[in-house]
Structures are given as structure tokens and as C-alpha cells.
Design an enzyme around this catalytic site. Structure first.
Site, PDB file in Angstrom:
ATOM      1  N   PHE A  63      -0.744  -0.664  -3.995  1.00 55.51           N
ATOM      2  CA  PHE A  63      -1.549  -1.866  -4.205  1.00 55.51           C
ATOM      3  C   PHE A  63      -2.788  -1.814  -3.305  1.00 55.51           C
ATOM      4  O   PHE A  63      -2.691  -1.459  -2.130  1.00 55.51           O
ATOM      5  CB  PHE A  63      -0.737  -3.123  -3.864  1.00 55.51           C
ATOM      6  N   PRO A  64      -3.957  -2.194  -3.833  1.00 49.26           N
ATOM      7  CA  PRO A  64      -5.208  -2.112  -3.070  1.00 49.26           C
ATOM      8  C   PRO A  64      -5.376  -3.302  -2.129  1.00 49.26           C
ATOM      9  O   PRO A  64      -6.285  -4.128  -2.275  1.00 49.26           O
ATOM     10  CB  PRO A  64      -6.269  -2.112  -4.172  1.00 49.26           C
ATOM     11  N   LYS A  65      -4.511  -3.384  -1.122  1.00 49.53           N
ATOM     12  CA  LYS A  65      -4.443  -4.567  -0.277  1.00 49.53           C
ATOM     13  C   LYS A  65      -5.297  -4.423   0.983  1.00 49.53           C
ATOM     14  O   LYS A  65      -5.298  -3.371   1.622  1.00 49.53           O
ATOM     15  CB  LYS A  65      -2.993  -4.863   0.116  1.00 49.53           C
ATOM     16  N   LYS A  66      -5.985  -5.530   1.331  1.00 49.60           N
ATOM     17  CA  LYS A  66      -6.731  -5.641   2.577  1.00 49.60           C
ATOM     18  C   LYS A  66      -6.399  -6.989   3.206  1.00 49.60           C
ATOM     19  O   LYS A  66      -6.082  -7.948   2.504  1.00 49.60           O
ATOM     20  CB  LYS A  66      -8.242  -5.546   2.328  1.00 49.60           C
TER      21      LYS A  66
ATOM     22  N   ARG B 163       0.824  -1.206   0.000  1.00 48.30           N
ATOM     23  CA  ARG B 163       0.000   0.000   0.000  1.00 48.30           C
ATOM     24  C   ARG B 163       0.861   1.260   0.000  1.00 48.30           C
ATOM     25  O   ARG B 163       0.614   2.195  -0.761  1.00 48.30           O
ATOM     26  CB  ARG B 163      -0.927  -0.011   1.214  1.00 48.30           C
TER      27      ARG B 163
END
Length: 270
Positions: free
Chosen positions: A116-119, A111
Site C-alpha cells: 500500500f502506498p502509505k505515508k 507497505r
């Protein structure tokens, strides 16, 4: 601590114990299960940010499970998510739409560095008898399941390498302390020094379930096109900004960070 010391030492948070190491990052035996499918073109168009463009006549999504047992600086983890074939100024690439993973260090690093669209969630990728199976759970909920016949047919290694070397695009968002966007950029990145150890295809299945906080089913499966299983070593290179959404209208320029060090040079001194 002096201001000069802070400037010299700071590259990630927290200052005195960063959540991740300095990049770039080398991955050994990185394993992919990639399911390519067609989806609703209107939903795809609504989710992909300009100036990226999609092929409305062939609205594809790639749902990926990625197992990373040996990742320099990040360790051992698994991630999953959706990437979308796009074009940017005539160049083909992939827009990373969603990512879910099970370890804090690569979540924070992905992130903060690239966007990066990380969860955080619980993805898995493993061989179950004669089937390669990927699952994503968000809490106790089963959100996504992919399955593929294990190593049924070989895929040309060069073709697999080219797919991994394609440019990726990310929407990096960093808020200001007042909640307004301080950074809002389209970032381009690449995987380099790719060594494909094997690539296979086979019969494949994919099921996406509705979930409020892991909305992968917002891009529904209309038709499965193909499945690919890849084992490779690669380096995730640092990125560059190719579009600044906060730049004044009419003054939009492409620019590349002048502070980054080429990945190969960093690795030589690692």
C-alpha cells in the site's frame, strides 16, 4: 540467536519487536466517506501503471476518508487517499494510488505486506453538525477537504458490499541494499467477510489543494459524480502477486504465493 530461530520468528521488522501483528486483520465499525469524481484522462493515464487499464472515456477517481476505530493488530486510526477504477485482464477493480494515515503500525504493515502506498500525515473524519466532514493535513497544510450531508438517503446494502469486495491492485516496491528494486510487483488483494451495517448518499463536496509531498491535486476534480457513506465490518485478506515487473520479457506469469494461509483458517485459530 540461531539461524533456525530467526527463520521461525521473522515475519516483520524489527525482529524482536515487530511493528505490527500477523494478519489477516479484522476491522469493526470501519467508516467510509467516498467521493467519486471525474478527472483529466491524460493525467490519469500517466499515473496508472501497466498492465492496468483505465476508461479514458470516463476517467474516474474515488477520494476516500476511512475511519478505523477498532482494527485487530493496528488499533485506532484514520486514513485517506485516492483509488482509481481500472481493469486487469478484463476484470474490474481499483488501483490504490495514494494513502495518508496517522499511525505507524498500519503504515509499516500496509507497505511491507501488500505494498500500500502509505505515508504519514493527519487525516480526520467526523460528524460536524449535520455534515460528515473529512480533512487531510500534511504538517500544517490543509491538503484535502470533503463534506457530505449526513445520512440523507439510504443506499442499497448489497451495492455497498459489492463495492467493498471489489479486487484492489497495488504497486509493491521493495529496494535492494544498493538502492535498486529487489521487488517490483503488481499485487491483488480483497476485503472478505464484509458485513455492511449501513450505507447512505447525499450532497457532497471535495476540495484538493496543491502540495509538494501530498500531490492529491495532481488528479484534479473536474466533476463530482457521487458521494457515499458506509459503515461496515470486514477483514483485509492477504494478497497475491499477479504481475512481476522484474521477470524477463516473454516469461511473465501470474502466480499466487504458496506460503499464505487462508484468512478464515487463521482467524479460526486466532
Amino acid at each position: 540467536m540461531k539461524v533456525s530461530d530467526i527463520r521461525a520468528q521473522a515475519y516483520a521488522m524489527p525482529l524482536t519487536s515487530p511493528a505490527y501483528s500477523r494478519g489477516p486483520f479484522r476491522f469493526i465499525d470501519r467508516e467510509f466517506l467516498i467521493v467519486t469524481y471525474r478527472t483529466d484522462p491524460d493525467r490519469l493515464r500517466a499515473l496508472v501503471p501497466e498492465p492496468l487499464e483505465i476508461d479514458v472515456d470516463n476517467p474516474l477517481v474515488k477520494y476516500e476518508f476511512i475511519r478505523m476505530p477498532d482494527s485487530s493488530g493496528f488499533g485506532n486510526y484514520t486514513e485517506t487517499g485516492q483509488v482509481i477504477p481500472v481493469t486487469f485482464e478484463g476484470r474490474k477493480g481499483l488501483y490504490v494510488h495514494s494513502m495518508y494515515l496517522d499511525l505507524h503500525a498500519p503504515t509499516a504493515g500496509g507497505r511491507e505486506l501488500w505494498g500500500f502506498p502509505k505515508k504519514m500525515a493527519t487525516p480526520t473524519l467526523a460528524v460536524d453538525g449535520d455534515t460528515l466532514t473529512g480533512e487531510l493535513r500534511y504538517g500544517k497544510s490543509l491538503v484535502a477537504t470533503a463534506s457530505m450531508g449526513f445520512k440523507h438517503s439510504r443506499v442499497d446494502a448489497r451495492q455497498a458490499q459489492q463495492s467493498l469486495e471489489a479486487p484492489g491492485f497495488l504497486l509493491k516496491i521493495v529496494p535492494h541494499v544498493d538502492g535498486s528494486p529487489r521487488i517490483l510487483e503488481l499485487v491483488e488483494y480483497r476485503c472478505i467477510d464484509v458485513q455492511v451495517k449501513g450505507a447512505w448518499s447525499g450532497p457532497v463536496g471535495l476540495q484538493l489543494n496543491s502540495h509538494a509531498l501530498a500531490p492529491v491535486a495532481d488528479l484534479p476534480v473536474r466533476e463530482i459524480v457521487s458521494g457515499t457513506h458506509i459503515l461496515a465490518d470486514l477483514t483485509l485478506d492477504l494478497g497475491k502477486v499477479v504481475y512481476d515487473y522484474l521477470a524477463p520479457v516473454g516469461e511473465q506469469t501470474q502466480r499466487q504465493s504458496m506460503t499464505r494461509t487462508p484468512a478464515k483458517k487463521v482467524l479460526e485459530h486466532a
